[in-house]
Design a protein around this motif. Structure first.
Motif, PDB file in Angstrom:
ATOM      1  N   SER A 257      17.277 -37.006  20.219  1.00 26.11           N
ATOM      2  CA  SER A 257      17.476 -35.666  19.696  1.00 26.11           C
ATOM      3  C   SER A 257      16.430 -35.340  18.639  1.00 26.11           C
ATOM      4  O   SER A 257      15.928 -34.206  18.559  1.00 26.11           O
ATOM      5  CB  SER A 257      18.882 -35.527  19.107  1.00 26.11           C
ATOM      6  OG  SER A 257      19.088 -34.243  18.562  1.00 26.11           O
ATOM      7  N   ALA A 260      13.392 -34.405  20.374  1.00 24.22           N
ATOM      8  CA  ALA A 260      13.529 -33.021  20.849  1.00 24.22           C
ATOM      9  C   ALA A 260      13.302 -32.038  19.711  1.00 24.22           C
ATOM     10  O   ALA A 260      12.754 -30.944  19.919  1.00 24.22           O
ATOM     11  CB  ALA A 260      14.909 -32.810  21.466  1.00 24.22           C
ATOM     12  N   VAL A 287      22.166 -20.574  22.998  1.00 25.88           N
ATOM     13  CA  VAL A 287      22.040 -21.975  23.402  1.00 25.88           C
ATOM     14  C   VAL A 287      22.964 -22.862  22.568  1.00 25.88           C
ATOM     15  O   VAL A 287      23.609 -23.783  23.095  1.00 25.88           O
ATOM     16  CB  VAL A 287      20.578 -22.439  23.263  1.00 25.88           C
ATOM     17  CG1 VAL A 287      20.454 -23.932  23.570  1.00 25.88           C
ATOM     18  CG2 VAL A 287      19.676 -21.637  24.196  1.00 25.88           C
ATOM     19  N   ALA A 291      25.950 -25.390  23.871  1.00 30.31           N
ATOM     20  CA  ALA A 291      25.971 -26.820  23.572  1.00 30.31           C
ATOM     21  C   ALA A 291      27.288 -27.236  22.932  1.00 30.31           C
ATOM     22  O   ALA A 291      27.860 -28.286  23.262  1.00 30.31           O
ATOM     23  CB  ALA A 291      24.799 -27.174  22.649  1.00 30.31           C
ATOM     24  N   ALA A 306      22.635 -34.157  27.271  1.00 30.55           N
ATOM     25  CA  ALA A 306      22.014 -32.841  27.430  1.00 30.55           C
ATOM     26  C   ALA A 306      22.331 -31.928  26.250  1.00 30.55           C
ATOM     27  O   ALA A 306      21.448 -31.231  25.730  1.00 30.55           O
ATOM     28  CB  ALA A 306      22.476 -32.201  28.735  1.00 30.55           C
ATOM     29  N   ALA A 307      23.598 -31.925  25.822  1.00 31.58           N
ATOM     30  CA  ALA A 307      23.987 -31.063  24.700  1.00 31.58           C
ATOM     31  C   ALA A 307      23.286 -31.493  23.416  1.00 31.58           C
ATOM     32  O   ALA A 307      22.803 -30.656  22.636  1.00 31.58           O
ATOM     33  CB  ALA A 307      25.503 -31.100  24.514  1.00 31.58           C
ATOM     34  N   ALA A 310      19.602 -30.490  23.572  1.00 32.85           N
ATOM     35  CA  ALA A 310      19.453 -29.039  23.391  1.00 32.85           C
ATOM     36  C   ALA A 310      19.612 -28.666  21.921  1.00 32.85           C
ATOM     37  O   ALA A 310      18.839 -27.854  21.377  1.00 32.85           O
ATOM     38  CB  ALA A 310      20.478 -28.297  24.243  1.00 32.85           C
ATOM     39  N   PHE A 313      16.472 -29.615  20.027  1.00 34.84           N
ATOM     40  CA  PHE A 313      15.336 -28.710  20.261  1.00 34.84           C
ATOM     41  C   PHE A 313      15.466 -27.426  19.450  1.00 34.84           C
ATOM     42  O   PHE A 313      14.526 -26.992  18.789  1.00 34.84           O
ATOM     43  CB  PHE A 313      15.238 -28.383  21.748  1.00 34.84           C
ATOM     44  CG  PHE A 313      14.081 -27.487  22.090  1.00 34.84           C
ATOM     45  CD1 PHE A 313      12.829 -28.027  22.362  1.00 34.84           C
ATOM     46  CD2 PHE A 313      14.226 -26.107  22.124  1.00 34.84           C
ATOM     47  CE1 PHE A 313      11.747 -27.198  22.663  1.00 34.84           C
ATOM     48  CE2 PHE A 313      13.157 -25.272  22.419  1.00 34.84           C
ATOM     49  CZ  PHE A 313      11.911 -25.828  22.693  1.00 34.84           C
ATOM     50  N   ILE A 314      16.640 -26.813  19.478  1.00 36.26           N
ATOM     51  CA  ILE A 314      16.782 -25.513  18.820  1.00 36.26           C
ATOM     52  C   ILE A 314      16.851 -25.625  17.307  1.00 36.26           C
ATOM     53  O   ILE A 314      16.529 -24.667  16.593  1.00 36.26           O
ATOM     54  CB  ILE A 314      18.016 -24.746  19.339  1.00 36.26           C
ATOM     55  CG1 ILE A 314      19.308 -25.501  19.011  1.00 36.26           C
ATOM     56  CG2 ILE A 314      17.888 -24.453  20.818  1.00 36.26           C
ATOM     57  CD1 ILE A 314      20.577 -24.740  19.370  1.00 36.26           C
TER      58      ILE A 314
END
Length: 394
Positions: A257, A260, A287, A291, A306-307, A310, A313-314
């Motif tokens: 993470s 990311a 997004v 998540a 995946a969550a 994500a 990243f954000i």
């Protein structure tokens, strides 16, 4: 004397001063040391929790104490103290932080842990201000801010892997905090390259600049967004354990993470001038809610991964746009100096607020609370836009 005051009126990309690339890199690294703990909390606090040093409630208090004092430290240094003798201040703060990390490693109970991390937070906040004070003086503050979060997150990623795979399995949580103390001591060499004095930004009626509806709304929007991330981040390991994911795997997820986050920060740095900040913040909000919905649904390992990726990243993708939001709310850039404090208070209070909703070891209420925080953040952005339009019409 090295000083950004050599060109008070500014030069090229700088509103005031003209730091060299070496000086800028040094200041950004010193600020990054102050924020290393943000990426390492799931690993370090998770280790304290699994080793029985703290309960779930005490874990939240330890995280909150440090994050609140980081916010206080960064705000006090940025708003109340002159940007002078920054090398000496950086050196003293690094030494104090090293001592606080050693204190944490040998703390005998939860109360001592809370006190140690609160002390660490004050020093960390001061280190953050070393970087943010210089960033605020740039005409490209959003881009320099992107470099800052990229650097700090790269360091967090490397350390998270080192701690999760080598240090903590061998030496426990104490070894992790000793590692942080070593990083502080090594960074003393970098402190010598920090500009000694920063050229002054206009400070007339400085506090009144952030007491406008627009600036307050902008900072509250940032605060609520980081409540979302802080609440989930602090309880990521217990949440994973509830879904049958072991602590070592969660440690790897945390490190991924963080990677990311670097990608998100770099992406925003490239595209920050091409995407309207309002569109970026609203898109990130969508997004984030998705998540949180996944994490609250009892996901399988793949969905959990995946969550988390994500969210990583954000988290930092949004930071340059939040800086633009703050600058738009207050052209004197006083509000921009308080962006780290708004972020850190959100990160600090998120875990505490979410912990009140945990019942009988069920952590699913945490991502539900996080989703509500994101929705509040986007709603405050809408209010800010409405206030801005009304001001422009007037």
């Amino acid at each position: 004397m090295d000083s950004t005051n050599s060109a008070h009126a500014g030069d090229g990309d700088w509103l005031v001063g003209n730091p060299t690339p070496r000086q800028l890199a040094a200041a950004l690294w010193i600020g990054s040391v102050g924020l290393l703990v943000l990426g390492l909390q799931p690993v370090l606090l998770g280790a304290l929790f699994t080793q029985g040093h703290v309960s779930g409630d005490e874990l939240a208090l330890v995280a909150t104490a440090e994050l609140i004092t980081i916010g206080i430290g960064s705000a006090v240094v940025a708003m109340a103290l002159p940007a002078r003798n920054m090398r000496g201040k950086s050196t003293i703060l690094l030494l104090l932080l090293a001592l606080a990390n050693v204190w944490t490693a040998y703390a005998a109970n939860a109360n001592m842990l809370i006190a140690a991390r609160a002390a660490a937070g004050l020093a960390e906040g001061g280190l953050v201000a070393v970087a943010t004070e210089l960033i605020a003086r740039s005409r490209r503050a959003e881009r320099i801010g992107g470099y800052f979060v990229s650097l700090q997150t790269l360091a967090q990623c490397v350390l998270a892997l080192l701690l999760a795979l080598a240090v903590i399995p061998a030496y426990g949580a104490s070894g992790g905090f000793i590692t942080l103390a070593v990083v502080c001591m090594l960074s003393l060499a970098v402190a010598r390259a920090v500009p000694d004095d920063y050229a002054d930004l206009p400070k007339d009626e400085r506090f009144s600049n952030v007491l406008t509806p627009g600036a307050i709304t902008a900072l509250l929007s940032i605060f609520c967004y980081f409540m979302f991330f802080g609440s989930v981040w602090a309880f990521l390991e217990p949440l994973g354990v509830q879904y049958g994911i072991d602590g070592r795997t969660v440690g790897l997820i945390v490190s991924a993470s963080l990677a990311a986050q670097i990608l998100g920060a770099m992406t925003a740095t490239v595209f920050e001038a091409r995407i309207d900040y309002r569109l970026a913040i609203a898109g990130v909000g969508i997004v984030a809610v998705l998540a949180c919905t996944v994490l609250a649904s009892g996901p399988a390992l793949t969905s959990f991964w995946a969550a988390a990726l994500a969210m990583g990243f954000i988290l930092l993708f949004i930071v340059p746009y939040q800086i633009r939001l703050a600058i738009t709310s207050d052209e004197t850039r006083t509000a921009a100096l308080l962006v780290p404090a708004a972020q850190l208070f959100g990160l600090a209070l998120g875990p505490v607020a979410a912990s009140l909703l945990i019942v009988d070891g069920d952590f699913r209420a945490v991502p539900e609370f996080a989703a509500a925080s994101v929705i509040a953040s986007v709603a405050l952005l809408g209010l800010f836009v409405a206030l801005s339009r009304r001001r422009a019409a007037a």
